[in-house]
Design a protein around this motif. Structure first.
Motif, short mmCIF file in Angstrom:
data_model
loop_
_atom_site.label_atom_id
_atom_site.label_comp_id
_atom_site.label_asym_id
_atom_site.label_seq_id
_atom_site.Cartn_x
_atom_site.Cartn_y
_atom_site.Cartn_z
N UNK A 625 -39.99 16.71 -25.82
CA UNK A 625 -40.04 16.97 -24.39
C UNK A 625 -41.49 17.03 -23.94
N UNK A 626 -41.76 16.50 -22.76
CA UNK A 626 -43.15 16.38 -22.30
C UNK A 626 -43.28 16.90 -20.88
N UNK A 627 -44.45 17.43 -20.59
CA UNK A 627 -44.79 17.92 -19.26
C UNK A 627 -45.85 16.98 -18.68
N UNK A 628 -45.79 16.73 -17.37
CA UNK A 628 -46.74 15.78 -16.76
C UNK A 628 -46.97 16.15 -15.29
N UNK A 629 -47.88 15.40 -14.66
CA UNK A 629 -48.10 15.50 -13.22
C UNK A 629 -48.26 14.08 -12.69
N UNK A 630 -48.73 13.95 -11.49
CA UNK A 630 -49.06 12.63 -10.93
C UNK A 630 -50.51 12.64 -10.49
N UNK A 631 -51.19 11.51 -10.71
CA UNK A 631 -52.59 11.42 -10.30
C UNK A 631 -52.67 11.07 -8.82
N UNK A 632 -53.88 10.87 -8.32
CA UNK A 632 -54.06 10.60 -6.88
C UNK A 632 -53.41 9.30 -6.43
N UNK A 633 -53.16 8.40 -7.40
CA UNK A 633 -52.49 7.14 -7.06
C UNK A 633 -50.97 7.26 -7.12
N UNK A 634 -50.48 8.46 -7.45
CA UNK A 634 -49.05 8.68 -7.54
C UNK A 634 -48.44 8.28 -8.85
N UNK A 635 -49.26 7.96 -9.85
CA UNK A 635 -48.76 7.52 -11.16
C UNK A 635 -48.59 8.74 -12.06
N UNK A 636 -47.51 8.76 -12.84
CA UNK A 636 -47.28 9.85 -13.80
C UNK A 636 -48.47 9.93 -14.73
N UNK A 691 -44.67 18.59 -10.68
CA UNK A 691 -44.34 19.05 -12.03
C UNK A 691 -43.23 18.17 -12.55
N UNK A 692 -43.50 17.49 -13.67
CA UNK A 692 -42.56 16.48 -14.17
C UNK A 692 -42.20 16.79 -15.61
N UNK A 693 -40.90 16.71 -15.92
CA UNK A 693 -40.41 16.79 -17.30
C UNK A 693 -39.98 15.39 -17.72
N UNK A 694 -40.47 14.96 -18.89
CA UNK A 694 -40.12 13.65 -19.44
C UNK A 694 -39.44 13.82 -20.80
N UNK A 695 -38.57 12.87 -21.16
CA UNK A 695 -38.04 12.85 -22.53
C UNK A 695 -38.89 11.92 -23.39
N UNK A 696 -38.49 11.77 -24.65
CA UNK A 696 -39.31 10.99 -25.59
C UNK A 696 -39.36 9.51 -25.24
N UNK A 697 -38.46 9.05 -24.37
CA UNK A 697 -38.48 7.66 -23.92
C UNK A 697 -39.37 7.47 -22.67
N UNK A 698 -39.91 8.57 -22.15
CA UNK A 698 -40.73 8.50 -20.95
C UNK A 698 -39.95 8.55 -19.66
N UNK A 699 -38.63 8.79 -19.76
CA UNK A 699 -37.79 8.87 -18.56
C UNK A 699 -37.96 10.24 -17.92
N UNK A 700 -37.93 10.26 -16.59
CA UNK A 700 -38.05 11.52 -15.86
C UNK A 700 -36.76 12.31 -15.97
N UNK A 701 -36.86 13.52 -16.46
CA UNK A 701 -35.71 14.42 -16.59
C UNK A 701 -35.58 15.27 -15.34
N UNK A 702 -36.71 15.73 -14.81
CA UNK A 702 -36.73 16.48 -13.55
C UNK A 702 -38.13 16.38 -12.98
#
Length: 873
Positions: A625-636, A691-702
């Motif tokens: 499980x991975x935690x992420x954000x988005x940069x100024x360009x809107x990219x994960x 605030x983004x949760x990703x799975x091991x495939x890189x898909x957005x979980x929430x």
């Protein structure tokens, strides 16, 4: 004329009686005799540490002392100097080796002097010629820092060649040459002197001098000596000699050899700045935590003396937990008992190795100190750690290291850590004032001391207030030192399935490898039974891996029970902390795990946290499980793995993610702190972000597109206030819709609910707003019975604000209990029976008046009566 004649005779007698050589350590507590010093005598004192200390408190002042000294040629001058400040062009010290007059600042005075400081923060030798000065040895620029402890040495040989040396450790063990110069302008002397120039009050009374010696110079006929050998990594060793060594022989690799088959180095390189230091690089890695012998032959000093069969023992030492411990601390030095009004920590080496503290730090969560300098801490020895401003006051009690950003130690409670050079936490102390175990001493002036240094993890049971008459024992064995063995049982904190037939158990401390590997100590329900194999995993020995005969079934959650497993001293795991859930991992799909709470704007110096909730029926592996954000360009962006080890996340469980767990527990109630995971979280802006949760495939979980505007509008300062998800079954990804499902955490829970159910969680029952006060009679006499009133509230939705006022029977307000308090759906407040400013109120009838409103204009008022009484008459 009579007085002038008398004064002249006194000066003549003083000079005539002086010896060409002298030693002064001020141990007689006086500088007016043996030998006598003259000059600005009111501007100096001999302090309790028997050092000559400046005592002038006038800005932009010059002041001096001098004593008779006729030694000028074939001479050696030695002096200890401590300047706990940054030198400058208006703050420096001149040490006059020779002077033709007692007033070293007089224009007509001639001679040689060493200036410590100046514009370039250097140590240089000058000649003074009737009002002008000439630099004859130009020292290294920037050699001085903000806290300077110096052993100074100058020699002048028969050829009138000056050599200037300094040792910035202040010990005189390793001198660095600032250079040489030949000058024969002045061949005689009448005085040795010390001159101080200071500017503002920041420099008042901060000049210290000791161990002054003027003697005949004896040419060096002694070979260099190895001071130390320090392994800086697995293949490099730094060799430090007691004096400068010549370039050719010091860089011959064949002149060095290490035992245990390591042999000679591949290269030997003398340091470019410190000519007493040589860097060795080996082709074979050094064994860890093993004593090795370095042998040196053929290395010469600058005088041509050759070292033969020099040797020293060293090791490639990698510090592990508890090699060095914090065994004493002064958190509240006032009221003074017998120690200075300073905060400090004492570190003690509990290992069998000498440890270089270079790069180590102390600090509190999120606030490490500056790095420590080079210091070799020997086994079973101690060092005092403090701020630079405290060094002068603490040096008298033992060796001291100052660090920048020394942590301020809270009086009542704090969490202090010791961190090795690699960043690893070596020891941590989470003290409270209850640890003093003495009501008088916890009010200040006494240090906290560890009882048994072999038991550094037992908390309060192993700490006491000092019993030393001074109030503490910095630099010495603790006054409460004794035997206090560990009698606390280990805990089974969690478990996870490596695969269907292997389970790993995680304990809160090291366990005995034998008991941990005994298969009869484990049982698993739902038909699994005992394992067929068990292995205690090193090097920490706090995990055990079990092998099962029967495979775990997907979708089933099991309970494993450990009995008979003991820690390293034999304490068996207790029945209250010997179970853990386990199950095979399921695939993480969208909305299986959701973001449940966000603290994106923490208090100053504290950390963000993200709380996640498992709303599925599956066991999720947080390693995937991975935690992420988005940069100024809107990219994960800033994708970060939650944990690098397997971690089971069970249905209906809350997990908190943060950089520092203690930052969460320090600021919020976290009843399930074992479910806080420390990780390098992505950066989350204080105003808005994703605030983004990703799975091991890189898909957005929430994904939650939070905004500071989502906070309750009546909260003026949202710093330190968490946003809570009202309904974790609402899974919209549209920001406008999401906003309706988020609300500020209630003030009654401290504005955050990490590790447990949200204060603003949606309750399905159709309840009416209600205020209920219990008990009906309150007696605030601290006897443990009805000492306070509890004002319980229930509202149909979040966002209500309360004002609570206490009135007496005549309708007069006596206590404004709450003003604009943000409520959750359920919660409570307390009244301690006191009036404003903690005023004791008379017994009688009182009214608790509660006014409730929200932003839509809804209001409701409640009146509850209560009787204030007192027991025992």
């Amino acid at each position: 004329m009579k007085h002038l004649f008398t004064f002249s005779l006194a000066i003549f007698a003083f000079i005539s009686s002086a010896h060409s050589q002298f030693t002064e350590n001020f141990n007689d507590g006086d500088f007016t005799a043996n030998p006598p010093w003259v000059g600005n005598t009111a501007d100096f004192i001999v302090n309790p540490a028997f050092e000559l200390q400046s005592n002038n408190t006038v800005a932009n002042a010059n002041f001096y002392l001098s004593t008779a000294s006729t030694k000028a040629t074939v001479a050696q001058w030695d002096l200890y100097i401590r300047l706990p400040f940054s030198t400058s062009s208006t703050n420096y010290v001149d040490v006059f080796l020779t002077a033709n007059a007692s007033n070293v600042f007089a224009t007509s005075t001639t001679g040689y002097f060493v200036r410590i400081g100046g514009t370039t923060d250097e140590i240089s030798l000058y000649r003074k010629d009737n009002g002008s000065i000439t630099k004859i040895i130009d020292g290294l620029d920037g050699a001085l820092g903000s806290n300077n402890t110096i052993k100074l040495r100058v020699v002048r040989n028969a050829a009138n060649q000056f050599q200037l040396f300094r040792d910035l450790s202040g010990t005189g063990s390793t001198y660095f040459s600032e250079g040489t110069s030949t000058d024969a302008t002045y061949l005689s002397s009448a005085f040795f002197g010390i001159g101080v120039k200071q500017s503002t009050a920041s420099f008042f009374q901060k000049h210290f001098f000791d161990d002054i010696e003027v003697k005949n110079f004896v040419p060096d006929v002694t070979p260099p000596v190895i001071v130390s050998a320090t392994a800086t990594n697995a293949t490099t060793v730094d060799v430090l000699f007691n004096e400068a060594v010549e370039l050719p022989t010091s860089q011959q690799a064949a002149n060095y050899s290490v035992s245990s088959g390591i042999g000679m180095p591949v290269t030997a390189v003398r340091d470019a700045i410190n000519t007493s230091l040589v860097h060795l690089t080996f082709g074979t890695a050094l064994p860890i935590r093993t004593n090795l012998t370095l042998t040196v032959n053929g290395v010469k000093d600058l005088a041509g003396n050759t070292l033969t069969n020099g040797s020293t023992v060293f090791s490639y030492f990698v510090a592990i937990a508890y090699d060095v411990i914090i065994d004493e601390l002064m958190a509240d030095p006032t009221p003074l008992v017998g120690l200075p009004d300073r905060e400090w920590l004492e570190l003690r080496n509990t290992s069998a190795f000498t440890i270089n503290l270079e790069g180590w730090r102390v600090g509190k969560a999120g606030s490490p100190s500056g790095a420590m300098p080079v210091y070799l801490l020997k086994p079973d020895s101690a060092i005092i750690i403090c701020s630079s401003s405290a060094v002068a006051d603490l040096t008298a009690f033992g060796p001291v290291i100052s660090v920048t950003s020394f942590p301020s130690l809270n009086n009542t409670s704090d969490d202090i850590f010791l961190q090795g050079k690699s960043g690893r936490i070596i020891h941590n102390v989470s003290y409270t004032d209850a640890w003093y175990q003495n009501e008088l001493k916890k009010d200040g002036g006494w240090s906290l001391e560890m009882v048994d240094i072999k038991n550094p993890c037992s908390g309060m049971s192993n700490w006491r207030a000092s019993v030393d008459p001074k109030g503490g024992t910095p630099g010495k064995i603790n006054s409460v030192n004794g035997t206090n063995p560990d009698n606390v049982s280990p805990k089974l904190t969690r478990a996870f399935a490596v695969d269907a037939t292997h389970i790993t158990l995680v304990y809160n401390e090291n366990v005995d490898s034998t008991s941990g590997a005994k298969i009869s100590n484990y049982a698993i329900n739902n038909g699994i039974g005992a394992p067929v194999a068990a292995v205690t995993n090193g090097p920490a020995f706090n995990t055990v891996t079990l092998t099962l005969a029967t495979a775990l079934q997907s979708g089933t959650i099991y309970t494993i029970t450990a009995t008979g497993v003991a820690d390293c001293v034999g304490n068996a795991v207790s029945s209250s902390a010997n179970t853990a859930l386990v199950g095979t991992f399921g695939n993480l799909l969208p909305f299986d795990v959701v973001v449940n709470e966000i603290l994106f704007n923490p208090k100053s110096g504290e950390e963000d946290y993200i709380e996640i909730y498992n709303r599925s029926k599956k066991v999720i592996n947080l390693k995937n499980t991975f935690l992420a954000n988005r940069n100024t360009a809107g990219v994960v962006s800033s994708i970060t793995q939650l944990t690098t080890t397997d971690y089971a996340f069970f249905p209906e469980q809350f997990i908190v993610l943060t950089k520092t767990a203690s930052s969460v527990t320090r600021n919020f109630l976290a009843p399930n702190a074992q479910f806080i995971i420390e990780m390098s979280t992505p950066s989350y802006s204080d105003d808005k972000g994703n605030v983004i949760i990703l799975n091991e495939q890189g898909a957005i979980v929430d994904e939650i597109s939070y905004d500071d505007k989502w906070h309750f509008a009546l909260i003026n300062n949202t710093e330190g206030v968490a946003l809570e998800r009202i309904d974790y079954n609402d899974t919209s990804l549209i920001a406008a819709t999401q906003q309706k499902n988020w609300h500020s955490a209630a003030s009654s829970v401290g504005f955050g609910t990490p590790t447990y159910k949200n204060s603003q969680y949606k309750i399905n029952e159709d309840v009416q707003g209600e205020i209920k006060v219990t008990p009906e009679i309150v007696s605030p006499d601290n006897d443990g019975m009805d000492d306070f009133a509890t004002i319980n509230y229930t509202f149909p939705s979040p966002g209500y604000v309360s004002n609570i006022t206490i009135f007496d029977a005549q309708g007069r307000p006596v206590r404004y209990l709450q003003r604009n308090a943000l409520n959750g759906i359920k919660g409570y407040y307390r009244w301690d029976g006191l009036g404003e400013n903690n005023k004791q109120l008379p017994v009688g009838l009182y009214i608790i008046y509660t006014e409730v409103f929200d932003l839509t204009g809804k209001t409701k008022k409640f009146k509850n009566t209560i009787v204030l009484a007192r027991r025992g008459g």
